[in-house]
Write an enzyme that holds these catalytic residues in place. Structure first.
Site, PDB file in Angstrom:
ATOM      1  N   GLY A 187       0.855  -1.197   0.000  1.00 32.37           N
ATOM      2  CA  GLY A 187       0.000   0.000   0.000  1.00 32.37           C
ATOM      3  C   GLY A 187       0.885   1.240   0.000  1.00 32.37           C
ATOM      4  N   GLN A 246       1.306   3.466   2.194  1.00 36.82           N
ATOM      5  CA  GLN A 246       2.029   3.628   3.458  1.00 36.82           C
ATOM      6  C   GLN A 246       2.647   2.302   3.916  1.00 36.82           C
ATOM      7  OE1 GLN A 246       3.032   6.182   5.207  1.00 36.82           O
ATOM      8  NE2 GLN A 246       2.122   7.629   3.797  1.00 36.82           N
ATOM      9  N   SER A 247       2.971   1.439   2.990  1.00 39.81           N
ATOM     10  CA  SER A 247       3.520   0.127   3.350  1.00 39.81           C
ATOM     11  C   SER A 247       4.831   0.241   4.147  1.00 39.81           C
ATOM     12  CB  SER A 247       3.766  -0.663   2.060  1.00 39.81           C
ATOM     13  OG  SER A 247       4.605  -1.769   2.323  1.00 39.81           O
ATOM     14  N   ASN A 248       4.846  -0.385   5.300  1.00 37.82           N
ATOM     15  CA  ASN A 248       6.078  -0.442   6.103  1.00 37.82           C
ATOM     16  C   ASN A 248       7.085  -1.371   5.446  1.00 37.82           C
ATOM     17  OD1 ASN A 248       5.180   1.138   8.466  1.00 37.82           O
ATOM     18  ND2 ASN A 248       3.642  -0.488   8.577  1.00 37.82           N
ATOM     19  N   ALA A 263       7.444  -1.874   2.231  1.00 34.63           N
ATOM     20  CA  ALA A 263       8.077  -1.184   1.097  1.00 34.63           C
ATOM     21  C   ALA A 263       9.166  -0.243   1.610  1.00 34.63           C
ATOM     22  CB  ALA A 263       7.021  -0.418   0.298  1.00 34.63           C
TER      23      ALA A 263
END
Ligand SMILES: Cc1ncc(COP(=O)(O)O)c(C=O)c1O
Length: 311
Positions: A65, A67-69, A71
């Site tokens: 997403g 706000q992917s942690n 990523a």
């Protein structure tokens, strides 16, 4: 036999005891695994980056997403270890760039935004990207969503092994964690099986539903058991998954959750609005079904900045 890894996480992480309105709460602080790679993903990424080095890759590709942690941790570790990060993020570039997305820009990751329809085929999209790069002579590793597969789950087998003495000494009978892509849950579950512990692994879903995750976690476990020839038997009816703490949907926080995040902040613990806020809410409601539970804090601090208006 298990895959090899490089050590990146600052482990073992502590288990701390808190008093929450008279209740004794144990929290395993995996939000302290590192600074810029903080949270659960770094434990999985230790295995993927070993592979990336071994295969002499130039690019590390993953998805998530906005706000992917996962990523963000992948982009950061790529830069730290000398790879070029490539991210496929679901949604549109939001402005002002905040939280994890802001960090991804600072890391100068190559970012491709994909819409929800395209994201349903994200594995194919990433594979096509890999083929495209390889035709140009670049070596690429593709890490699946959340690093949740038969490689990434070993990060949470490690975490469970790390807690073995604590679990036995304190008679912990259940561990609660957030479930976003299923790898953390699968790793903890496998770890408990490998150690022969009588321990329940309880997952609080933050997206999709119980049917989806039962299938996905079962599949990850079956592939791992087969690939590494493990002496483990399980039945998916052993999974304890709660789907009633998602609220309106993925990354949509709700009031009780926000209030809980504020309450925990006063104890010096920051939960995030996407994963650990919902998981902790579920943990407080469901731990009554057990004698002595532990909450696994899987991180997510940077996304708080992208949800400021909720506070
Ligand atoms: C902070 C945080 N906690 C929990 C999870 C869930 O872990 P998993 O994807 O292994 O289910 C994620 C990622 O999805 C996360 O970023």
């Amino acid at each position: 036999m298990r895959p090899q890894k490089i050590n990146l996480a600052l482990t073992p992480t502590p288990v701390e005891e808190f008093d929450l309105e008279g209740e004794k709460i144990f929290i395993k602080r995996d939000d302290l695994t590192e600074l810029l790679a903080s949270g659960n993903k770094i434990r999985k990424l230790e295995y993927f980056f070993f592979k990336a080095k071994e295969e002499k890759c130039e690019k590390v590709v993953t998805c998530g997403g906005i706000q992917s942690n996962h990523a963000r941790a992948t982009a950061y570790l790529s830069r730290k270890l000398g790879f070029k990060p490539v991210l496929f993020l679901r949604g549109e570039s939001e402005k002002p760039y905040d939280g994890n997305l802001f960090l991804n820009y600072l890391f100068d990751a190559e970012i491709h935004f994909v819409n929800s329809e395209q994201y349903k085929k994200i594995d194919t999209i990433m594979e096509e990207y890999k083929n495209y790069c390889e035709k140009r002579g670049e070596r690429v590793i593709v890490i699946p969503e959340g690093g949740s597969d038969e490689i990434g789950l070993w990060g949470y087998v490690d975490a469970l092994f790390e807690m073995e003495n604590f679990i036995i000494e304190k008679k912990i009978d259940s561990i609660f964690c957030a479930v976003g892509s299923g790898g953390t849950y699968a790793g903890l579950f496998l770890g408990a099986k490998l150690l022969g512990l009588n321990l329940k692994i309880c997952g609080i879903l933050v997206t999709r539903n119980k049917e989806y995750f039962t299938k996905k976690i079962k599949n990850i476990l079956e592939r791992t058991i087969e690939k590494y020839n493990l002496p483990v038997k399980f039945d998916s009816t052993e999974f304890i998954l709660y789907e009633n703490y998602i609220g309106e949907g993925y990354a949509i926080p709700y009031n009780e959750e926000i209030e809980l995040i504020k309450k925990l902040s006063k104890k010096g613990i920051i939960l995030d609005p996407v994963y650990t806020g919902k998981a902790f809410h579920g943990f407080l409601k469901e731990k009554k079904n057990f004698n002595n539970s532990l909450f696994l804090h899987t991180g997510g601090i940077f996304s708080v900045f992208a949800f400021k208006e909720y506070f």
